[in-house]
Scaffold this motif. Sequence first.
Motif, PDB file in Angstrom:
ATOM      1  N   LYS A  62      -7.938 -31.338 -51.640  1.00  0.00           N
ATOM      2  CA  LYS A  62      -9.568 -31.406 -51.943  1.00  0.00           C
ATOM      3  C   LYS A  62      -9.614 -32.545 -52.800  1.00  0.00           C
ATOM      4  N   THR A  63     -10.491 -33.413 -52.391  1.00  0.00           N
ATOM      5  CA  THR A  63     -10.930 -34.777 -53.168  1.00  0.00           C
ATOM      6  C   THR A  63     -12.273 -34.554 -53.627  1.00  0.00           C
ATOM      7  N   ILE A  64     -12.494 -34.439 -54.992  1.00  0.00           N
ATOM      8  CA  ILE A  64     -13.857 -34.671 -55.605  1.00  0.00           C
ATOM      9  C   ILE A  64     -14.515 -35.899 -56.413  1.00  0.00           C
ATOM     10  N   PRO A  65     -15.375 -36.269 -55.937  1.00  0.00           N
ATOM     11  CA  PRO A  65     -15.795 -37.792 -56.827  1.00  0.00           C
ATOM     12  C   PRO A  65     -16.454 -37.350 -57.911  1.00  0.00           C
ATOM     13  N   ALA A  66     -16.470 -38.494 -58.836  1.00  0.00           N
ATOM     14  CA  ALA A  66     -17.519 -38.393 -59.938  1.00  0.00           C
ATOM     15  C   ALA A  66     -18.871 -38.599 -59.337  1.00  0.00           C
ATOM     16  N   ALA A  67     -19.717 -38.061 -60.422  1.00  0.00           N
ATOM     17  CA  ALA A  67     -21.234 -38.053 -59.747  1.00  0.00           C
ATOM     18  C   ALA A  67     -22.233 -38.407 -60.879  1.00  0.00           C
ATOM     19  N   VAL A  68     -23.188 -38.741 -60.354  1.00  0.00           N
ATOM     20  CA  VAL A  68     -24.371 -39.101 -61.369  1.00  0.00           C
ATOM     21  C   VAL A  68     -25.741 -38.777 -60.562  1.00  0.00           C
ATOM     22  N   GLU A  69     -26.596 -38.362 -61.688  1.00  0.00           N
ATOM     23  CA  GLU A  69     -27.942 -37.320 -61.152  1.00  0.00           C
ATOM     24  C   GLU A  69     -29.038 -38.615 -61.182  1.00  0.00           C
ATOM     25  N   PHE A  70     -29.610 -38.593 -59.953  1.00  0.00           N
ATOM     26  CA  PHE A  70     -31.170 -39.428 -59.933  1.00  0.00           C
ATOM     27  C   PHE A  70     -32.167 -38.571 -59.793  1.00  0.00           C
ATOM     28  N   VAL A  71     -33.391 -39.026 -60.522  1.00  0.00           N
ATOM     29  CA  VAL A  71     -34.665 -38.124 -60.501  1.00  0.00           C
ATOM     30  C   VAL A  71     -35.559 -38.936 -59.849  1.00  0.00           C
ATOM     31  N   ASP A  72     -36.379 -38.533 -59.075  1.00  0.00           N
ATOM     32  CA  ASP A  72     -37.443 -39.259 -58.522  1.00  0.00           C
ATOM     33  C   ASP A  72     -38.792 -38.747 -59.259  1.00  0.00           C
ATOM     34  N   ILE A  73     -39.404 -39.889 -59.881  1.00  0.00           N
ATOM     35  CA  ILE A  73     -40.411 -39.260 -60.630  1.00  0.00           C
ATOM     36  C   ILE A  73     -41.856 -40.248 -59.934  1.00  0.00           C
ATOM     37  N   ALA A  74     -42.809 -39.420 -60.266  1.00  0.00           N
ATOM     38  CA  ALA A  74     -44.072 -39.571 -59.502  1.00  0.00           C
ATOM     39  C   ALA A  74     -44.482 -40.967 -60.001  1.00  0.00           C
ATOM     40  N   GLY A  75     -45.179 -41.696 -59.406  1.00  0.00           N
ATOM     41  CA  GLY A  75     -45.766 -43.059 -59.468  1.00  0.00           C
ATOM     42  C   GLY A  75     -46.670 -43.389 -60.584  1.00  0.00           C
ATOM     43  N   LEU A  76     -46.171 -44.387 -61.554  1.00  0.00           N
ATOM     44  CA  LEU A  76     -47.307 -44.643 -62.562  1.00  0.00           C
ATOM     45  C   LEU A  76     -48.283 -45.549 -62.386  1.00  0.00           C
ATOM     46  N   VAL A  77     -49.404 -45.467 -63.026  1.00  0.00           N
ATOM     47  CA  VAL A  77     -50.684 -46.438 -62.759  1.00  0.00           C
ATOM     48  C   VAL A  77     -51.011 -46.906 -64.314  1.00  0.00           C
ATOM     49  N   LYS A  78     -51.737 -47.952 -64.415  1.00  0.00           N
ATOM     50  CA  LYS A  78     -52.146 -48.481 -65.618  1.00  0.00           C
ATOM     51  C   LYS A  78     -53.075 -47.255 -66.302  1.00  0.00           C
ATOM     52  N   GLY A  79     -52.496 -47.203 -67.538  1.00  0.00           N
ATOM     53  CA  GLY A  79     -53.463 -45.992 -68.247  1.00  0.00           C
ATOM     54  C   GLY A  79     -52.752 -44.864 -68.323  1.00  0.00           C
ATOM     55  N   ALA A  80     -51.437 -44.904 -67.895  1.00  0.00           N
ATOM     56  CA  ALA A  80     -50.669 -43.601 -67.966  1.00  0.00           C
ATOM     57  C   ALA A  80     -50.542 -42.969 -69.524  1.00  0.00           C
ATOM     58  N   SER A  81     -50.374 -43.907 -70.213  1.00  0.00           N
ATOM     59  CA  SER A  81     -50.003 -43.511 -71.635  1.00  0.00           C
ATOM     60  C   SER A  81     -51.250 -42.684 -72.104  1.00  0.00           C
ATOM     61  N   THR A  82     -52.533 -42.915 -71.505  1.00  0.00           N
ATOM     62  CA  THR A  82     -53.726 -42.227 -72.075  1.00  0.00           C
ATOM     63  C   THR A  82     -54.157 -41.097 -71.076  1.00  0.00           C
ATOM     64  N   GLY A  83     -53.041 -40.842 -70.317  1.00  0.00           N
ATOM     65  CA  GLY A  83     -53.258 -39.671 -69.180  1.00  0.00           C
ATOM     66  C   GLY A  83     -54.001 -40.162 -67.543  1.00  0.00           C
ATOM     67  N   GLU A  84     -53.980 -41.549 -67.468  1.00  0.00           N
ATOM     68  CA  GLU A  84     -54.452 -41.773 -66.282  1.00  0.00           C
ATOM     69  C   GLU A  84     -53.635 -41.319 -65.170  1.00  0.00           C
ATOM     70  N   GLY A  85     -54.119 -40.991 -63.909  1.00  0.00           N
ATOM     71  CA  GLY A  85     -53.241 -40.498 -62.805  1.00  0.00           C
ATOM     72  C   GLY A  85     -52.605 -39.537 -63.282  1.00  0.00           C
TER      73      GLY A  85
END
Length: 362
Positions: A62-85
Motif C-alpha cells: 500500500k502506498t499513501i501520499p502526503a496531503a494538503v487541504e484546499f478550501v473553495d471560498i465564496a467570491g469576494l466583492v469590494k466592501g466585503a469588510s463591511t458586509g457587502e456581498g
Amino acid sequence: MALAIGIVGLPNVGKSTLFNALTKKSVPAENFPFCTIDPSVGVVAVPDERLGVLSRLSDTAKTIPAAVEFVDIAGLVKGASTGEGLGNKFLSNIREVDAIAEVIRVFDDPDVVHVNGAVDPLDDIEVINLELILADLQTVTKRLSNMEKEVRGGDKDAIIEQEVLKKVEQALTAGKLANSLDLDEKEVLAIKQLNLLTMKPFLYVLNKKSDGKNIEDDRYQRLMDFFESTNSKWVEVDASVENELKDVSDDDKDEFRREFGVLESGINNLIRKGYELLNLITYFTTGKEETRAWTILRDSTAPVAGMAIHTDFKDKFIRAEIISYDKLVEAGTMATAREKGWARTEGKEYIVQDGDVIEFRI
C-alpha cells in the motif's frame, strides 16, 4: 497534519474551476457571482516521485501520499469588510484556513464577465487585499481599545501585545499586509490569538489561457513589478484545461497536454507551492506492508515528527534510524544501506530533513 489553504478571489476568476481540477470533486462553477456559497473542502495528494520509487524498492502492498487541504471560498466583492456581498461569511471562512491562494485572472475573454467590467490583475489584488487589510484593521483597533486596562495595570504580556499591535496597525493603515512586517517569534506569538487574515502566507495563482488570450501589455508588467517589489510567491495555471484533464487517464494526459499546449501540470506546481507555503516537508516510512509520506513542519525534531504517526511517539521516543532518500535508492535495499554505514541512529535533538526515510524506535 490538517493544514488548509483557502482559495479566494473575485467572482468569475476561475476559483471553483481550479478547485474542481485540484480535487476532482464537483462544486458549482457557473459563470455568475456567488455560485459557491459554502466552502467546499478537498484533500489533495502532494505529487512526489520519491514515494513511487520507495514503494517499488520495498515492493510494498500500500502506498499513501502526503496531503494538503484546499478550501473553495465564496467570491469576494469590494466592501466585503463591511458586509457587502457575502463579505462576513467570506472573511470568517478565510480566518479558518492556514494560508491563502489568491486566484487572479490574467486573460481577456468577452464571454466571461469580469465583476469590475475590465480585467486588471493588479487592481483585483488591491481590491481583495484591501478588504482583508480593512477587516484586520477593525480587529486590531478593537483589541487595542479593549486592552488599555490590562496595560495600565502593568500586565507584561499585554504591554508586549500592545507594542506589536501598534506596529501592525501602522502597517495596515499604510495599506500593507501584516505579513510584510519583520516580526520575531515572540512578537508573532503575542498576537497569534487574533488570527489576523493578512498575517497568513499568500500565494498568487495566475489563471491563464492556453489559447493565447492572456494579457501581455503593461497590466501584466505592473503585476510582475508588484510581485518583485513585495517578494510575493506566485504560480501560473490554466484552470480550464486542468479541469478538463482531471478525468483523463494518466497515460493519455501527456498527449492531451501537447494538444492544449500545456506541457507542464500547473496543478502539480500549485500543490507543491502550497505545501511549501505552509512550511511543510515530507519524510517517509517504507516496508512490505506500507510506504507512506508523512507531513511535518520544517525544523521539527524527531520526536515531534513521530507524532505524525502517533501522538505517543513524542513521549515514548527512544531513537530513530534514519537514511536519506537518495542514499537508500543508491543502496537499493535497507540492508545494503546499513552495510555501507549510510543508515544512522539519531536521538531526540535531531532535526528531520525533507526526504528522510525513518524507522522509529519506541
